[in-house]
Design a protein around this motif. Structure first.
Motif, PDB file in Angstrom:
ATOM      1  N   ASN A 163      24.238  27.062 -24.107  1.00 45.38           N
ATOM      2  CA  ASN A 163      23.404  25.972 -23.590  1.00 45.38           C
ATOM      3  C   ASN A 163      23.466  25.780 -22.074  1.00 45.38           C
ATOM      4  N   THR A 164      23.967  26.773 -21.352  1.00 48.99           N
ATOM      5  CA  THR A 164      24.000  26.678 -19.890  1.00 48.99           C
ATOM      6  C   THR A 164      22.615  26.917 -19.300  1.00 48.99           C
ATOM      7  N   GLY A 165      21.883  27.858 -19.863  1.00 43.88           N
ATOM      8  CA  GLY A 165      20.609  28.241 -19.271  1.00 43.88           C
ATOM      9  C   GLY A 165      20.845  29.158 -18.084  1.00 43.88           C
ATOM     10  N   ILE A 166      19.786  29.409 -17.329  1.00 40.66           N
ATOM     11  CA  ILE A 166      19.891  30.266 -16.148  1.00 40.66           C
ATOM     12  C   ILE A 166      20.086  29.358 -14.941  1.00 40.66           C
ATOM     13  N   VAL A 167      21.176  29.587 -14.220  1.00 38.93           N
ATOM     14  CA  VAL A 167      21.526  28.758 -13.072  1.00 38.93           C
ATOM     15  C   VAL A 167      21.832  29.668 -11.893  1.00 38.93           C
TER      16      VAL A 167
ATOM     17  N   HIS B 290      23.920  24.281  -7.034  1.00 43.18           N
ATOM     18  CA  HIS B 290      23.349  24.913  -8.222  1.00 43.18           C
ATOM     19  C   HIS B 290      21.851  24.630  -8.273  1.00 43.18           C
TER      20      HIS B 290
ATOM     21  N   ARG C 177      18.946  25.087 -11.126  1.00 41.48           N
ATOM     22  CA  ARG C 177      18.646  25.470 -12.505  1.00 41.48           C
ATOM     23  C   ARG C 177      17.233  26.034 -12.606  1.00 41.48           C
ATOM     24  N   ALA C 178      17.074  27.052 -13.416  1.00 39.77           N
ATOM     25  CA  ALA C 178      15.763  27.663 -13.644  1.00 39.77           C
ATOM     26  C   ALA C 178      15.037  26.876 -14.735  1.00 39.77           C
ATOM     27  N   ILE C 179      14.506  25.720 -14.331  1.00 37.25           N
ATOM     28  CA  ILE C 179      13.734  24.875 -15.236  1.00 37.25           C
ATOM     29  C   ILE C 179      12.427  24.511 -14.556  1.00 37.25           C
TER      30      ILE C 179
ATOM     31  N   ASN D 279      12.007  22.204 -11.515  1.00 37.05           N
ATOM     32  CA  ASN D 279      12.508  22.631 -10.202  1.00 37.05           C
ATOM     33  C   ASN D 279      11.574  23.598  -9.475  1.00 37.05           C
TER      34      ASN D 279
ATOM     35  N   GLU E  86      16.602  22.611  -5.926  1.00 37.65           N
ATOM     36  CA  GLU E  86      17.423  21.570  -6.532  1.00 37.65           C
ATOM     37  C   GLU E  86      18.662  21.393  -5.674  1.00 37.65           C
ATOM     38  N   ASN E  87      19.161  20.197  -5.605  1.00 36.15           N
ATOM     39  CA  ASN E  87      20.389  19.900  -4.855  1.00 36.15           C
ATOM     40  C   ASN E  87      20.316  20.356  -3.404  1.00 36.15           C
TER      41      ASN E  87
END
Length: 91
Positions: A36-40, A51, A53-55, A58, A70-71
């Motif tokens: 459940n980390t996903g691509i970061v 970090h 996140r590939a969502i 973003n 992000e961030n």
């Protein structure tokens, strides 16, 4: 009904080269991640190693390259890497 098939790398992979649009040296490590980390993406070249996140939330640009932010950090031209991940996940 769809299932959410998750995969991760078996081991760390490293590569380096020249950025497509920037012409600057680029180093990249791909590391296995927990469920459940996903691509970061982690910008180790920036203070605090932010970090990204590939969502979809973003995505800040798609003209000539996909850019995520992000961030306070950005990563761009990620589409080929993301396509490779998608194809591997379908194997």
């Amino acid at each position: 009904m769809t299932t959410n098939k998750q995969t991760t790398l078996q081991q760390e992979v490293e590569c380096n080269g020249i950025g497509l649009h920037s012409g600057k040296p680029v180093e990249m490590k791909l590391k296995p991640a927990p469920i459940n980390t996903g691509i970061v993406f982690i910008r180790t070249d920036l203070p605090g190693k932010p970090h990204v996140r590939a969502i979809t939330e973003n995505i800040t640009g798609t003209l000539r390259a996909t850019t995520l932010k992000e961030n306070g950090a950005e990563v761009s031209t990620i589409e080929h890497l993301m396509a490779a991940f998608a194809m591997e996940a379908r194997r």
